[in-house]
Design a protein around this motif. Structure first.
Motif, PDB file in Angstrom:
ATOM      1  N   LEU A   1      -1.481   3.642 -11.963  1.00  0.00           N
ATOM      2  CA  LEU A   1      -2.611   3.410 -11.073  1.00  0.00           C
ATOM      3  C   LEU A   1      -3.591   2.410 -11.703  1.00  0.00           C
ATOM      4  N   GLY A   2      -3.801   2.580 -13.021  1.00  0.00           N
ATOM      5  CA  GLY A   2      -4.694   1.662 -13.745  1.00  0.00           C
ATOM      6  C   GLY A   2      -4.201   0.225 -13.630  1.00  0.00           C
TER       7      GLY A   2
ATOM      8  N   ALA B   1       5.705   9.307  -9.495  1.00  0.00           N
ATOM      9  CA  ALA B   1       5.444   9.222 -10.935  1.00  0.00           C
ATOM     10  C   ALA B   1       4.625  10.430 -11.392  1.00  0.00           C
ATOM     11  N   PHE B   2       3.718  10.883 -10.528  1.00  0.00           N
ATOM     12  CA  PHE B   2       2.855  12.011 -10.878  1.00  0.00           C
ATOM     13  C   PHE B   2       3.688  13.265 -11.162  1.00  0.00           C
TER      14      PHE B   2
ATOM     15  N   PHE C   1       0.833  -1.202   0.000  1.00  0.00           N
ATOM     16  CA  PHE C   1       0.000   0.000   0.000  1.00  0.00           C
ATOM     17  C   PHE C   1       0.878   1.267   0.000  1.00  0.00           C
ATOM     18  N   VAL C   2       1.874   1.278   0.905  1.00  0.00           N
ATOM     19  CA  VAL C   2       2.780   2.431   0.983  1.00  0.00           C
ATOM     20  C   VAL C   2       3.524   2.599  -0.347  1.00  0.00           C
ATOM     21  N   SER C   3       4.004   1.477  -0.893  1.00  0.00           N
ATOM     22  CA  SER C   3       4.757   1.544  -2.153  1.00  0.00           C
ATOM     23  C   SER C   3       3.905   2.128  -3.269  1.00  0.00           C
ATOM     24  N   ILE C   4       2.638   1.718  -3.332  1.00  0.00           N
ATOM     25  CA  ILE C   4       1.774   2.201  -4.407  1.00  0.00           C
ATOM     26  C   ILE C   4       1.572   3.713  -4.287  1.00  0.00           C
TER      27      ILE C   4
END
Ligand SMILES: Nc1ncnc2c1ncn2[C@@H]1O[C@H](COP(=O)(O)OP(=O)(O)OP(=O)(O)O)[C@@H](O)[C@H]1O
Ligand SMILES: [Mg+2]
Length: 597
Positions: A181-182, A169-170, A159-162
């Motif tokens: 994210l997709g 990345a944003f 979760f933290v990594s995502i």
């Protein structure tokens, strides 16, 4: 000393929801739990920021060619080492704190369940295998450990990594971030979907596994029968069929996992390629640097590893969840026989027992209907009757193992259902029909009803019970262990230990159920002496099939189909020419001492 009921905390949820049980078990370990969670969040953030540091390194490296300073590269590399060091240190902090949480939650769970299960009724245990209850406790407690392990070091880290990867990345390219994210959303959804489809397969594997364990236990418990009836080949073939079933089920279940991995790999290939393609296109238009490409590649590489194991981790957690739920459902049943509210301590002075209009049945199987019996203080009553007449049941209801359906049982005028079961049972010594012993030393087994007994008292009780001699002959004497359930002793030896135990407990009421049935006549004659001593001043109920052992009784009652059909002294009953005299005539001559009457 803490009483049995205070062994678990009052906030024990007593419901089968694994989440609530997990929170309850974790509560006393909140400090290590919080430390480990914070450590994982920070370490995960640092580790997920490393792709950004790689970007800095690559950009600084590329800038060198165009006259950039070496300091920037040095700075970026130093940052990498620092991040790595900090992250590693925090992972270990999470390890040290997490293991305290995990082992603590496991201990709290086991303590609570072990304590809770011991207050279940005799009925609860008659309907279940001891091994299966022990297994359920183990599953529920090791489940606490597995949940800490999976949530802390898998789901939380993922979760933290995502989140961190998405943010980084944003800043490089919102488009790439959203494709990322997709990917995460599609992968998670597909993994959850396939895990759900896999549940029946995993459950089937579990069922076959349980069946296999059950068959093995059943076979091992009856191994003597197998040997003596020469049925080994049959047994091996029987078990082999299920082993084959387990093998096939295992392969089906595992194959499914492999298919899910293939799907995860395809997703990684698709989304990874798209992200890279966009990154390179953006680099061509000068929007992204070389460092950004490195960043995107590293993110893909890092997240792919996590997502790959997402499916099997969800599967693991859903199995564990199901197991905990199943175990709690079995263990956290309400206690069938709790002490009545406001139960008092039983005070015994005269030890007079009355059964007043007592009816009792095991479910639909009626045993007593309107049983009336008064046993005077200090009276010795022998109980005889055909097998299944309800003799042992008489003892069980007096010990309040079961509630009677009608009527009441009193001791010195107090209804036994209104007193605590502990105080009731302290007042009664029991020598059961089939004594089982703890796998502990002989001394501990004898002193079970009087834990503070001295070795001298123990030896004295053993002497009275005619057990001293055979105990002395054992290699370890009084310290010998007796094997599971006491299997290393003969039936008669177990009975003598049980008698010694009752002698030492010295309660005002004595209940003997076929106490000497497994003894040879010689030992029995010797032990009768001790039993006479033991019975002095006590109210006694003695059940026997061998009628000769009841001759010393003040009164003998004959139970038939749950009613008292005859009552009187041995001589009176022999003269009455009823059931007792018939039984007596069958037995006369069978035993030396019977002929001597
Ligand atoms: N836990 C139980 N659940 C259901 N029925 C039971 C249970 N225990 C005993 N019974 C039944 O209750 C009846 C009385 O059993 P009990 O053990 O009291 O007989 P008993 O007179 O002691 O016999 P024995 O002389 O063989 O020891 C029997 O028909 C028995 O099958
Ligand atoms: Mg019996």
């Amino acid at each position: 000393m803490r009483g049995a009921k205070t062994m678990w905390r009052s906030d024990f949820p007593k419901d089968t929801n694994p989440a609530r049980f997990f929170l309850f078990s974790s509560k006393p370990h909140i400090v290590p739990a919080v430390i480990s969670i914070v450590a994982v969040v920070i370490a995960g953030t640092l580790a997920s920021s490393i792709p950004y540091v790689f970007k800095l390194i690559a950009d600084a490296g590329a800038a060198l060619a165009t006259g950039g300073s070496f300091d920037a590269l040095f700075f970026a590399c130093a940052m990498y080492v620092l991040f790595l060091l900090l992250a590693k240190a925090l992972w270990r902090v999470s390890g040290f704190a997490g293991m305290r949480w995990s082992n603590g939650a496991r201990a709290t769970a086991r303590q609570t369940l072990s304590s809770y299960v011991t207050l279940h009724s005799r009925n609860y245990f008659s309907n279940r295998f001891a091994g299966s209850i022990a297994n359920k406790i183990s599953h529920a407690t090791s489940g606490m450990h597995d949940i800490v392990d999976l949530t802390l070091w898998n789901f939380l880290e993922l979760f933290v990594s995502i989140i961190v990867s998405f943010i980084i990345a944003f800043f490089v390219s919102p488009l790439i971030a959203f494709i990322f994210l997709g990917w995460v959303i599609v992968a998670t959804a597909l993994n959850v979907y396939f895990v759900r489809k896999r549940v029946p397969l995993s459950a089937y594997v579990q069922r076959v596994e349980t069946k296999l364990t059950g068959m093995t236990v059943d076979l091992l418990s009856n191994i003597t029968a197998m040997q003596e009836y020469a049925r080994r080949t049959f047994e091996i073939n029987r078990i082999e069929e299920v082993i084959e079933e387990r093998r096939r089920a295992g392969i089906r279940n595992w194959s499914y996992g492999e298919y899910v991995l293939i799907i995860n790999n395809v997703l990684q290939f698709l989304f990874g390629s798209i992200m890279l393609f966009i990154a390179i296109s953006l680099m061509r238009t000068g929007v992204l640097s070389l460092g950004d490409i490195v960043l995107v590649i590293t993110i893909i590489f890092r997240i792919e590893g996590h997502l790959q194991s997402l499916g099997s981790n969800i599967n693991k957690v859903s199995n564990t969840w199901g197991e905990i739920q199943e175990s709690l459902r079995e263990i956290i049943e309400p206690h069938e026989m709790p002490d009545s509210t406001g139960a008092t301590e039983l005070m015994v002075s005269k030890a007079e027992i009355r059964f007043e209009g007592v009816s009792f049945s095991y479910g639909d199987i009626g045993v007593f209907g309107n049983l009336n019996l008064i046993i005077q203080s200090g009276e010795r009553v022998g109980v005889v009757g055909r097998s299944g007449a309800g003799k042992s049941t008489l003892m069980r209801v007096l010990l309040h193992h079961h509630d009677v359906t009608n009527g009441k049982i009193t001791i010195d005028g107090t209804d036994i259902s209104k007193v605590t079961q502990e105080s009731l049972r302290r007042a009664i010594s029991v020598v059961p029909q089939e004594p089982l012993l703890f796998h502990r030393s002989i001394s501990e087994n004898i002193a079970y009803g009087k834990p503070d007994a001295t070795q001298k008292e123990i030896t004295e009780a053993a002497r009275l019970a005619e057990a001293h001699e055979f105990i002395e002959r054992l290699p370890g004497g009084y310290d010998s262990l007796v094997g599971e359930r006491g299997v290393k002793l003969s039936g008669g030896e177990r009975q003598r230990i049980a008698i010694a135990r009752a002698i030492l407990k010295n309660a005002p009421i004595l209940f003997m159920d076929e106490a000497t049935s497994a003894l040879d006549s010689e030992s029995e004659v010797a032990i009768q002496q001790a039993l006479s001593e033991l019975m002095k001043g006590k109210t006694v109920i003695a059940i026997a099939h061998r009628l000769s052992t009841l001759r010393e009784m003040d009164r003998i009652i004959v139970l038939d189909q749950g009613s008292i059909v005859e009552s009187g002294t041995h001589e009176e009953l022999v003269k009455a020419k009823g059931v007792y005299s018939e039984l007596w005539n069958h037995q006369a001559g069978g035993f030396l001492q019977d002929v001597l009457v």
